[in-house]
Design an enzyme around this catalytic site. Sequence first.
Site, short mmCIF file in Angstrom:
data_model
loop_
_atom_site.label_atom_id
_atom_site.label_comp_id
_atom_site.label_asym_id
_atom_site.label_seq_id
_atom_site.Cartn_x
_atom_site.Cartn_y
_atom_site.Cartn_z
CG ASN A 87 -2.66 7.47 -1.64
OD1 ASN A 87 -1.83 5.92 -1.27
ND2 ASN A 87 -2.94 7.30 -2.64
CE1 TYR A 154 8.74 6.77 -2.22
CE2 TYR A 154 10.19 5.02 -1.17
CZ TYR A 154 8.65 5.54 -1.70
OH TYR A 154 7.21 5.22 -1.33
CE LYS A 158 6.01 8.03 0.35
NZ LYS A 158 5.11 8.14 -0.12
CB THR A 191 0.59 -0.09 -6.91
OG1 THR A 191 2.87 -0.08 -6.34
CG2 THR A 191 0.01 -0.84 -5.67
#
Length: 252
Positions: A87, A154, A158, A191
């Site tokens: 995660n 990023y 991913k 978040t």
Amino acid sequence: MKYAIVTGASKGLGEAITKRLFEEQMAVISVSRTENEELKKLAAEKGVNYRHFSCNLSLDKEIQEVFMEVAHVIFKGEPEEILLFNNAGVIEPIHTVGSLDQTPTIRNIKVNLIAPILITNLFLNKAQHTNTTIQVINVTSGAAVHPIEGWSVYCSSKAGLNMFTQTAALEQWELGTNHKIFAFSPGVMDTKMQETIRSSSQDAFKDLEKFIEFKEKNVLLKADVVAGALVDLVLSGTVESGKVYHINDLLK
């Protein structure tokens, strides 16, 4: 007995996943740079088996040392199944190519891509000599398939994680194992990572205003809702190895 390993468990989605696993009375090992004291207290209150290991996932030597110890702790109990939640992730650097900083660029690839590869490799290797089934959950992003200006590193890390997931799943199928590996895209959550995104500059991130609006209009998903849907999927026994699951499909 089942064990769950959650990287990046100290905050955000990782913390929410861990709390939901506690509800299932599952033994959990948390791995992050710092321990979440609330999780430690909650585990004691619920009487669940919980242990924290400190690890900087941008350091490959530390990954090897820490996860060898984690594997030793878990496998000596001859577990029926291990749920590995890869995660932990970082969004930085947020900037256009040509203005990227070397240090955060390398750290991004190490945390988002290299760490899940090394950890998955280690546990699949250890499982070869046991009857333990491994289920690997790689937390990915919609950015893996949709280019976003300012997020080149990023997006790339991913996208690499998605391909690793699909390839490793194919290999395990060819080998005839019961191990499953899939990716999960959690959508746009409320978040700390979103706070980092909103604090970036307009020059570095063209879509900044859109992400500020997500917060202002209260459309960000709650981490506990996302974690609940993910854990429900993991425990359902219906996971398709190699698939990339999206939170919107699970919340329908």
